[in-house]
Design a protein around this motif. Structure first.
Motif, short mmCIF file in Angstrom:
data_model
loop_
_atom_site.label_atom_id
_atom_site.label_comp_id
_atom_site.label_asym_id
_atom_site.label_seq_id
_atom_site.Cartn_x
_atom_site.Cartn_y
_atom_site.Cartn_z
N ILE A 2 0.78 -1.07 -0.03
CA ILE A 2 0.03 -0.11 -0.25
C ILE A 2 0.83 1.25 0.04
CG2 ILE A 2 -1.88 -1.14 1.27
CD1 ILE A 2 -1.19 0.63 3.57
N ARG A 3 0.22 2.41 -0.64
CA ARG A 3 0.87 3.67 -0.60
C ARG A 3 -0.17 4.61 -0.18
NH1 ARG A 3 3.45 1.99 -5.41
NH2 ARG A 3 5.89 1.62 -5.07
N VAL A 4 0.05 5.70 0.77
CA VAL A 4 -0.92 6.70 1.04
C VAL A 4 -0.05 7.99 0.93
CG1 VAL A 4 -2.37 7.51 2.65
CG2 VAL A 4 -1.87 5.13 2.59
N ALA A 5 -0.75 8.81 0.36
CA ALA A 5 -0.23 10.32 0.26
C ALA A 5 -1.42 11.28 0.32
CB ALA A 5 0.34 10.42 -1.30
N ASN A 6 -1.32 12.37 1.24
CA ASN A 6 -2.27 13.25 1.52
C ASN A 6 -1.68 14.56 1.45
OD1 ASN A 6 -1.12 13.94 4.20
ND2 ASN A 6 -1.86 11.97 4.82
N SER A 7 -2.82 15.65 1.73
CA SER A 7 -2.68 17.07 1.33
C SER A 7 -1.76 17.75 2.52
CB SER A 7 -3.88 17.86 1.22
OG SER A 7 -4.82 17.40 2.12
N ARG A 8 -1.73 16.95 3.57
CA ARG A 8 -0.80 17.47 4.69
C ARG A 8 0.59 17.07 4.66
NH1 ARG A 8 -4.62 15.63 9.87
NH2 ARG A 8 -6.21 17.33 9.49
N GLY A 9 0.98 16.63 3.16
CA GLY A 9 2.37 15.93 3.04
C GLY A 9 3.09 14.81 3.42
N GLU A 10 1.85 14.08 3.97
CA GLU A 10 2.39 12.72 4.37
C GLU A 10 2.40 11.64 3.23
OE1 GLU A 10 0.38 13.18 8.93
OE2 GLU A 10 -0.58 12.54 7.59
N LEU A 11 3.74 10.99 3.29
CA LEU A 11 3.64 9.71 2.38
C LEU A 11 4.28 8.69 2.93
CD1 LEU A 11 3.85 8.90 -0.84
CD2 LEU A 11 5.93 9.87 -1.01
N CYS A 12 3.36 7.66 3.03
CA CYS A 12 3.82 6.19 3.67
C CYS A 12 3.84 5.29 2.71
CB CYS A 12 3.11 5.99 4.98
SG CYS A 12 1.51 5.10 4.75
N GLU A 13 4.56 4.09 2.75
CA GLU A 13 4.51 2.92 2.15
C GLU A 13 4.66 1.68 3.20
OE1 GLU A 13 6.72 1.02 -1.80
OE2 GLU A 13 7.39 3.08 -1.23
N ASP A 14 3.94 0.48 2.87
CA ASP A 14 3.79 -0.45 3.59
C ASP A 14 3.53 -1.73 2.78
OD1 ASP A 14 4.31 -2.33 5.72
OD2 ASP A 14 2.06 -1.74 6.65
N ARG A 15 4.37 -2.83 3.19
CA ARG A 15 4.48 -4.07 2.35
C ARG A 15 3.78 -5.05 3.57
NH1 ARG A 15 7.94 -8.35 0.48
NH2 ARG A 15 7.20 -9.15 -1.46
N GLN A 16 2.56 -5.53 3.54
CA GLN A 16 1.97 -6.31 4.58
C GLN A 16 2.01 -7.83 3.91
OE1 GLN A 16 -1.41 -4.44 4.75
NE2 GLN A 16 -0.48 -2.81 6.29
N VAL A 17 2.69 -8.84 4.76
CA VAL A 17 2.78 -10.01 4.32
C VAL A 17 1.85 -11.09 5.10
CG1 VAL A 17 4.12 -12.11 3.77
CG2 VAL A 17 5.03 -9.83 3.40
N TYR A 18 0.87 -11.64 4.84
CA TYR A 18 0.21 -12.70 5.60
C TYR A 18 0.17 -13.99 5.12
CZ TYR A 18 -2.10 -7.96 6.79
OH TYR A 18 -2.38 -6.88 7.09
N SER A 19 0.54 -15.01 6.03
CA SER A 19 0.35 -16.39 5.80
C SER A 19 -0.49 -17.12 6.82
CB SER A 19 1.76 -16.95 5.79
OG SER A 19 2.84 -16.18 4.98
N VAL A 20 -1.21 -18.02 6.17
CA VAL A 20 -2.36 -18.83 6.93
C VAL A 20 -2.24 -20.28 6.54
CG1 VAL A 20 -4.51 -18.76 7.95
CG2 VAL A 20 -3.71 -16.44 7.52
N PHE A 21 -2.44 -21.12 7.50
CA PHE A 21 -2.52 -22.48 7.30
C PHE A 21 -3.62 -23.12 8.45
CE2 PHE A 21 -1.23 -26.87 8.15
CZ PHE A 21 -1.39 -27.49 6.99
N VAL A 22 -4.43 -23.64 7.87
CA VAL A 22 -5.92 -24.03 8.72
C VAL A 22 -5.87 -25.42 8.35
CG1 VAL A 22 -8.18 -23.86 9.30
CG2 VAL A 22 -6.68 -21.93 8.80
N VAL A 23 -6.14 -26.56 9.33
CA VAL A 23 -6.60 -27.95 9.38
C VAL A 23 -8.01 -28.08 10.07
CG1 VAL A 23 -6.03 -30.13 9.66
CG2 VAL A 23 -4.08 -28.64 8.80
N GLN A 24 -8.85 -28.63 9.38
CA GLN A 24 -10.08 -29.06 10.55
C GLN A 24 -10.40 -30.27 10.00
OE1 GLN A 24 -13.80 -26.49 10.42
NE2 GLN A 24 -14.59 -28.43 9.32
N ALA A 25 -10.44 -31.34 11.16
CA ALA A 25 -10.41 -32.86 11.12
C ALA A 25 -12.05 -33.16 11.88
CB ALA A 25 -9.58 -33.49 11.68
N VAL A 26 -12.77 -34.07 11.03
CA VAL A 26 -13.95 -34.35 11.91
C VAL A 26 -13.78 -36.00 11.93
CG1 VAL A 26 -16.48 -34.98 11.26
CG2 VAL A 26 -15.21 -32.71 10.18
#
Length: 333
Positions: free
Chosen positions: A152-176
């Motif tokens: 993501i990148r965000v820029a605004n009229s107050r002069g703020e500029l930010c950048e973020d790289r968000q990484v998500y990993s998920v592993f799920v097991v359901q046993a019956v």
């Protein structure tokens, strides 16, 4: 993408008919989803999503537009569109963008996008096969793998500029598991803001086996007695309990709009003196951790309840300004 564009020009265009604040938000995400059920693969999906949103705030109201045409011409046209929704004093200030630094850094060992799809498929297949070895009473197994890289990148009229790289990993097991008419389920998740290193040390198999064993334990467990009981909450479940019991009620927008029992309760006792509640998205690797929120505010620790006394709400930019306080970095799109 927007890093190569004249962002101040776009923001000024959005404010050409007035407004208090303008913000440009860009998101580019890569995702993979693999699901196996009934000893066969049901889903193997991958894709890329991208888009840019532009909003202008004026006297408590929001004008918003978005596009997936990531060209400067398209964004200038978008800016003209949101500008038409505002009628106020002309914006006559310069906009000079300066990068905002995060309060902490996320360390990524193995980028999931560099891991071959075949390796992810084999990881799921092997873990799935292990569940069936737990007990002959296992009747159904569902395993699921997801990863997402969100830039993501965000820029605004107050002069703020930010950048973020968000990484998500998920592993799920359901046993019956089933025995006669008794059917029970074991569920075990693994995940966080981490890369493929999440699966080091045969973690996927360990999670799969635990889901199977949990289903069997439930199958063999006696019925719980009824009546008043002393309850011991596991630490891993406590966060969910607090989230549902008080978390939503401490969102500033709900409290300010009269939709929370915590409205007008700042500084007042709202719980036992034994209770402290902290919102902390700066914990490395945790599912809810991030460097910036979706408005470009750096993440930060926020003490909400201290010894039973309500100390603060969770704010986004809009409601923080209405209450005359800083945003706590809880803006979400």
């Amino acid at each position: 993408m927007i890093e190569n564009m004249d962002l101040p020009k776009i923001l000024r265009r959005a404010l050409r008919k007035g407004g208090d604040f303008a913000e440009l938000f860009e998101e580019l995400s890569h995702s993979t989803h693999i699901q196996r059920e009934g000893k066969r693969f049901e889903k193997i999906l991958g894709g890329v999503d991208t888009g840019i949103g532009l909003r202008v705030l004026h006297q408590g109201k929001t004008a918003y537009a978005y596009t997936n045409d990531c060209s400067e011409a398209a964004l200038l046209e978008l800016a003209d569109g949101v500008a038409e929704a505002v009628s106020g004093k002309l914006w006559d200030r310069d906009i000079v963008l300066k990068s905002v630094e995060p309060s902490w850094r996320q360390v990524l060992e193995i980028d999931p996008t560099t891991v071959p799809l075949e390796e992810k498929i084999n990881l799921l297949k092997h873990a799935d096969e292990q569940v069936w070895t737990v007990d002959s009473r296992i009747r159904q197994v569902t395993t699921s793998y997801r990863d997402q890289i969100r830039h993501i990148r965000v820029a605004n009229s107050r002069g703020e500029l930010c950048e973020d790289r968000q990484v998500y990993s998920v592993f799920v097991v359901q046993a019956v598991a089933a025995e006669g008419e008794n059917i029970q389920t074991g569920y075990e998740p693994l995940g966080g803001t981490v890369g493929f290193e999440l699966f080091k040390g045969n973690k996927a198999v360990s999670v799969a086996l635990e889901a199977g064993r949990r289903a069997i334990r439930m199958l063999e467990a006696p019925l719980a007695p009824s009546g008043p009981m002393t309850v011991v909450v596991a630490s891993e479940a406590g966060g969910t309990l607090v989230h549902e019991a008080v978390g939503h009620g401490l969102e500033a927008d709900l409290a300010r709009e009269g939709l929370s029992v915590y409205q007008n309760q700042l500084g007042k006792e709202v719980g036992s003196p034994l209770i402290n509640v902290l919102d902390d998205p700066t914990l490395p690797g945790k599912r809810g951790s991030f460097l910036f929120d979706d408005e470009g505010t750096p993440s930060q620790k926020n003490l909400l309840i201290e010894k039973g006394v309500l100390k603060n709400y969770m704010y986004n930019r809009i409601y923080a300004e209405r209450d005359g306080v800083p945003s706590t970095g809880n803006g979400r799109r």
